[in-house]
Design a protein around this motif. Structure first.
Motif, PDB file in Angstrom:
ATOM      1  N   LEU A 163       0.822  -1.207   0.000  1.00 12.33           N
ATOM      2  CA  LEU A 163       0.000   0.000   0.000  1.00 12.33           C
ATOM      3  C   LEU A 163       0.855   1.256   0.000  1.00 12.33           C
ATOM      4  O   LEU A 163       0.505   2.249  -0.643  1.00 12.33           O
ATOM      5  CB  LEU A 163      -0.930  -0.006   1.212  1.00 12.33           C
ATOM      6  N   LEU A 164       1.983   1.220   0.705  1.00  8.39           N
ATOM      7  CA  LEU A 164       2.885   2.374   0.701  1.00  8.39           C
ATOM      8  C   LEU A 164       3.426   2.635  -0.696  1.00  8.39           C
ATOM      9  O   LEU A 164       3.565   3.794  -1.109  1.00  8.39           O
ATOM     10  CB  LEU A 164       4.040   2.154   1.684  1.00  8.39           C
ATOM     11  N   GLU A 165       3.731   1.573  -1.416  1.00  4.81           N
ATOM     12  CA  GLU A 165       4.218   1.731  -2.785  1.00  4.81           C
ATOM     13  C   GLU A 165       3.163   2.381  -3.677  1.00  4.81           C
ATOM     14  O   GLU A 165       3.498   3.106  -4.626  1.00  4.81           O
ATOM     15  CB  GLU A 165       4.603   0.367  -3.363  1.00  4.81           C
ATOM     16  N   GLU A 166       1.894   2.145  -3.356  1.00  5.40           N
ATOM     17  CA  GLU A 166       0.801   2.682  -4.162  1.00  5.40           C
ATOM     18  C   GLU A 166       0.351   4.073  -3.701  1.00  5.40           C
ATOM     19  O   GLU A 166      -0.538   4.673  -4.319  1.00  5.40           O
ATOM     20  CB  GLU A 166      -0.397   1.724  -4.106  1.00  5.40           C
ATOM     21  N   THR A 167       0.949   4.563  -2.621  1.00  9.00           N
ATOM     22  CA  THR A 167       0.574   5.867  -2.076  1.00  9.00           C
ATOM     23  C   THR A 167       1.584   6.913  -2.520  1.00  9.00           C
ATOM     24  O   THR A 167       2.784   6.756  -2.289  1.00  9.00           O
ATOM     25  CB  THR A 167       0.526   5.814  -0.534  1.00  9.00           C
ATOM     26  N   ALA A 168       1.100   7.954  -3.159  1.00 13.16           N
ATOM     27  CA  ALA A 168       1.991   9.005  -3.659  1.00 13.16           C
ATOM     28  C   ALA A 168       2.761   9.650  -2.516  1.00 13.16           C
ATOM     29  O   ALA A 168       2.262   9.766  -1.388  1.00 13.16           O
ATOM     30  CB  ALA A 168       1.182  10.060  -4.409  1.00 13.16           C
ATOM     31  N   GLN A 169       3.977  10.069  -2.800  1.00 10.16           N
ATOM     32  CA  GLN A 169       4.833  10.665  -1.772  1.00 10.16           C
ATOM     33  C   GLN A 169       4.215  11.928  -1.180  1.00 10.16           C
ATOM     34  O   GLN A 169       4.431  12.233  -0.009  1.00 10.16           O
ATOM     35  CB  GLN A 169       6.205  10.987  -2.378  1.00 10.16           C
ATOM     36  N   ASP A 170       3.468  12.659  -1.985  1.00  9.50           N
ATOM     37  CA  ASP A 170       2.878  13.900  -1.478  1.00  9.50           C
ATOM     38  C   ASP A 170       1.476  13.685  -0.893  1.00  9.50           C
ATOM     39  O   ASP A 170       0.801  14.644  -0.514  1.00  9.50           O
ATOM     40  CB  ASP A 170       2.838  14.970  -2.572  1.00  9.50           C
ATOM     41  N   GLU A 171       1.035  12.432  -0.812  1.00 13.24           N
ATOM     42  CA  GLU A 171      -0.277  12.125  -0.254  1.00 13.24           C
ATOM     43  C   GLU A 171      -0.157  11.873   1.243  1.00 13.24           C
ATOM     44  O   GLU A 171       0.661  11.064   1.690  1.00 13.24           O
ATOM     45  CB  GLU A 171      -0.869  10.893  -0.947  1.00 13.24           C
ATOM     46  N   ARG A 172      -0.954  12.555   2.024  1.00 12.39           N
ATOM     47  CA  ARG A 172      -0.922  12.373   3.474  1.00 12.39           C
ATOM     48  C   ARG A 172      -1.643  11.079   3.842  1.00 12.39           C
ATOM     49  O   ARG A 172      -2.739  10.802   3.348  1.00 12.39           O
ATOM     50  CB  ARG A 172      -1.563  13.569   4.176  1.00 12.39           C
ATOM     51  N   LEU A 173      -1.026  10.311   4.715  1.00 12.90           N
ATOM     52  CA  LEU A 173      -1.523   8.968   5.023  1.00 12.90           C
ATOM     53  C   LEU A 173      -1.812   8.809   6.512  1.00 12.90           C
ATOM     54  O   LEU A 173      -0.983   9.152   7.355  1.00 12.90           O
ATOM     55  CB  LEU A 173      -0.472   7.930   4.608  1.00 12.90           C
ATOM     56  N   PHE A 174      -2.999   8.297   6.818  1.00  8.73           N
ATOM     57  CA  PHE A 174      -3.311   7.801   8.162  1.00  8.73           C
ATOM     58  C   PHE A 174      -3.466   6.296   8.039  1.00  8.73           C
ATOM     59  O   PHE A 174      -4.450   5.798   7.484  1.00  8.73           O
ATOM     60  CB  PHE A 174      -4.578   8.430   8.719  1.00  8.73           C
TER      61      PHE A 174
END
Length: 263
Positions: A163-174
């Motif tokens: 999931l981290l690989e699929e999450t953009a670097q500039d996307e805030r994640l909870f």
């Protein structure tokens, strides 16, 4: 003293519940948990619920475990999260949300909210087990994440890494993870043992810490830092005063370990 108004918006936020971990077991294993405790010690706290379902509703409402102290002369406990407009005074470091829960509150300010479940209340197999994962925009559970799989944390972390690989670097994640391995049955982490105990729970915690190291390493490669919360939802009894299990009022159930740190 964490100022959550400096955290929310600029940091990824990671919440990990180490399901059923007793405070005494956690403290005894501090030296063997470099990922969870390499930069500090477990705090002794009290949980708001004696079992998973109740405790997690409280957590998502902003009611995290509170310091287990009767010293009223010490500094007042500052909540990280608090609902707006309750009429109660709040601290300037507390992040206020104007939604029913912190998950939707974080989504409202631009966070991608993700749940990786573990124990039965996250399985989504029946309506009751869809309630807690239903707080999140995305939620995941597999049989391999559950309490009957001795490699459950490995599978949960593998999924989180994907999931981290699929999450953009500039996307805030909870990212929320309910770690199931410490919950019973955990006797299989000690070869030849057939009954759960503090010792087998300690062995399960060592296993969990080793797997979480891979997740923390991946989080350190992201564009923004990560604020991590790691704590137990409740403990469990292994025969103390004749009690077994949890969902009961005993010190070993209500007293839990708590940590917060920045990656």
């Amino acid at each position: 003293m964490t100022d959550m108004n400096r955290i929310v918006g600029d940091f990824d936020i990671i919440m990990i519940t180490l399901d059923t971990l007793r405070y005494d077991a956690a403290v005894l294993e501090e030296a063997n948990c470099p990922n969870l405790c390499g930069g500090g010690h477990w705090e002794k706290r009290h949980t708001p619920g004696s079992f998973t379902y109740a405790a997690h509703h409280a957590f998502f409402g902003g009611f995290l475990p509170t310091p287990a102290t009767t010293d009223k002369s010490g500094p007042e406990h500052i909540r990280l999260f608090h609902s707006k407009n309750t009429g109660k005074p709040t601290h300037p470091h507390t992040w206020l949300f104007d939604t029913p829960d912190i998950v939707s509150g974080l989504a409202e300010v631009g966070y991608k909210t993700v749940c990786i479940g573990g124990v039965i209340f996250f399985t989504k197999k029946v309506p009751l087990a869809r309630v807690l994962p239903g707080y999140f925009q995305k939620s995941y559970w597999r049989m391999s994440f559950g309490v009957t799989n001795p490699r459950s944390t490995e599978h949960q972390v593998n999924h989180a890494l994907k999931l981290l690989e699929e999450t953009a670097q500039d996307e805030r994640l909870f990212l929320f993870m309910n770690i199931s391995a410490i919950h019973g049955p955990n006797h299989y982490y000690v070869p030849g043992v057939k009954r759960d105990s503090v010792e087998s729970q300690r062995a399960a915690l060592r296993y969990v810490d080793g797997q979480l190291g891979r997740l923390f390493a991946a989080l350190r490669t992201r564009k923004r830092p990560a604020f991590c919360l790691a704590f137990s939802d409740h403990g469990t009894a292994y025969g103390e005063d004749g009690y077994e299990g949890h969902r009961l009022a005993h010190e070993v159930v209500w007293t839990v370990p708590y940590r917060e740190f920045i990656l």
